[in-house]
Write a protein that holds these residues in place. Structure first.
Motif, PDB file in Angstrom:
ATOM      1  N   THR A  47      -8.920  -9.676  -6.528  1.00 45.74           N
ATOM      2  CA  THR A  47      -8.144  -9.008  -7.578  1.00 45.74           C
ATOM      3  C   THR A  47      -8.419  -7.506  -7.587  1.00 45.74           C
ATOM      4  OG1 THR A  47      -8.262 -11.011  -8.916  1.00 45.74           O
ATOM      5  CG2 THR A  47      -7.643  -8.988 -10.050  1.00 45.74           C
ATOM      6  N   LYS A  48      -9.696  -7.130  -7.457  1.00 48.56           N
ATOM      7  CA  LYS A  48     -10.069  -5.711  -7.467  1.00 48.56           C
ATOM      8  C   LYS A  48      -9.485  -4.985  -6.262  1.00 48.56           C
ATOM      9  CE  LYS A  48     -13.933  -2.897  -8.723  1.00 48.56           C
ATOM     10  NZ  LYS A  48     -15.303  -2.838  -9.139  1.00 48.56           N
ATOM     11  N   VAL A  49      -9.580  -5.577  -5.095  1.00 50.92           N
ATOM     12  CA  VAL A  49      -9.016  -4.961  -3.883  1.00 50.92           C
ATOM     13  C   VAL A  49      -7.496  -4.871  -4.006  1.00 50.92           C
ATOM     14  CG1 VAL A  49      -8.644  -5.316  -1.409  1.00 50.92           C
ATOM     15  CG2 VAL A  49     -10.919  -5.600  -2.367  1.00 50.92           C
ATOM     16  N   GLY A  50      -6.875  -5.926  -4.497  1.00 53.76           N
ATOM     17  CA  GLY A  50      -5.416  -5.927  -4.670  1.00 53.76           C
ATOM     18  C   GLY A  50      -4.952  -4.851  -5.629  1.00 53.76           C
ATOM     19  N   LEU A  51      -5.638  -4.681  -6.752  1.00 55.90           N
ATOM     20  CA  LEU A  51      -5.287  -3.632  -7.709  1.00 55.90           C
ATOM     21  C   LEU A  51      -5.476  -2.249  -7.091  1.00 55.90           C
ATOM     22  CD1 LEU A  51      -6.697  -4.995 -11.080  1.00 55.90           C
ATOM     23  CD2 LEU A  51      -4.308  -4.642 -10.476  1.00 55.90           C
ATOM     24  N   GLY A  52      -6.550  -2.084  -6.311  1.00 57.43           N
ATOM     25  CA  GLY A  52      -6.793  -0.794  -5.647  1.00 57.43           C
ATOM     26  C   GLY A  52      -5.674  -0.449  -4.680  1.00 57.43           C
ATOM     27  N   VAL A  53      -5.249  -1.421  -3.883  1.00 57.94           N
ATOM     28  CA  VAL A  53      -4.161  -1.194  -2.917  1.00 57.94           C
ATOM     29  C   VAL A  53      -2.866  -0.905  -3.665  1.00 57.94           C
ATOM     30  CG1 VAL A  53      -2.721  -2.341  -1.181  1.00 57.94           C
ATOM     31  CG2 VAL A  53      -5.211  -2.553  -1.072  1.00 57.94           C
TER      32      VAL A  53
END
Length: 196
Positions: A47-53
């Motif tokens: 979720t954190k990586v997805g939000l960052g991207v």
């Protein structure tokens, strides 16, 4: 002699099976708990990586500050724009104080936040043909400034001086009347403030 199994022996076997099963149960619970914790950590990381991207590609990467192109030649302006994801579009010529052939006006202005692939509209400084104006000394300042605007010139600095001449009457100009003046050039005035 035959040994027969009695009912008590059957209970002993059941006790052994129950003890073996109950020993395996806490081990299964521990493994299940570890799997749940690892899944939660994995979901949080994804979720954190997805939000960052998402944030990077849909908010930061698509917006840019408009560069300052004013004063650059059209070739330099095109070179500057080629380093960014923006486009340049020549809109025509305008009279200005800037040298002939340089960018005199741009839209949007420098520092404006724009989207990727936005057209930067530019107007190039026109060659300013020389103009000869009548003597402005003695004229009313309002009439003189209107005449300047009509001929493509601008009013520059206006200083007032105490004088016995009527209020707003022009005492002196810079450049002086009779000199060749370029369109877009600024005219400075010294005008009468009356006897106040």
């Amino acid at each position: 002699m035959k040994k027969f199994r009695n009912d008590n022996d059957e209970d002993d076997f059941e006790d052994i099976e129950v003890k073996a099963t109950s020993a395996k149960q806490p081990e299964k619970d521990n493994r299940r708990l570890i799997k749940i914790i690892l899944n939660i950590i994995l979901i949080i990381a994804i979720t954190k990586v997805g939000l960052g991207v998402f944030e990077r590609y849909y908010f930061n990467e698509f917006y840019y500050k408009a560069p300052n192109l004013t004063g650059l030649s059209i070739e330099e302006a095109k070179k500057t724009i080629s380093k960014s994801p923006l486009n340049i579009r020549e809109m025509g010529e305008v009279y200005s104080d800037l040298p002939y052939g340089t960018v005199a006006l741009q839209e949007p202005a420098e520092g404006t936040i724009v989207k990727r692939s936005r057209n930067m509209k530019v107007w190039v400084s026109k060659e300013s043909p020389s103009v000869f104006l009548d003597d402005l000394v003695g004229m009313n300042y309002i009439e003189a400034s209107s005449l300047l605007n009509k001929n493509g010139m601008k009013v520059g600095e206006v200083k007032k001086m105490r004088s016995d001449l009527p209020i707003n009457q022009i005492i002196a100009t810079s450049p002086k009347s009779g000199e060749p003046i370029s369109r877009g050039q600024k005219f400075d005035f010294l005008i009468s403030n009356g006897l106040e």
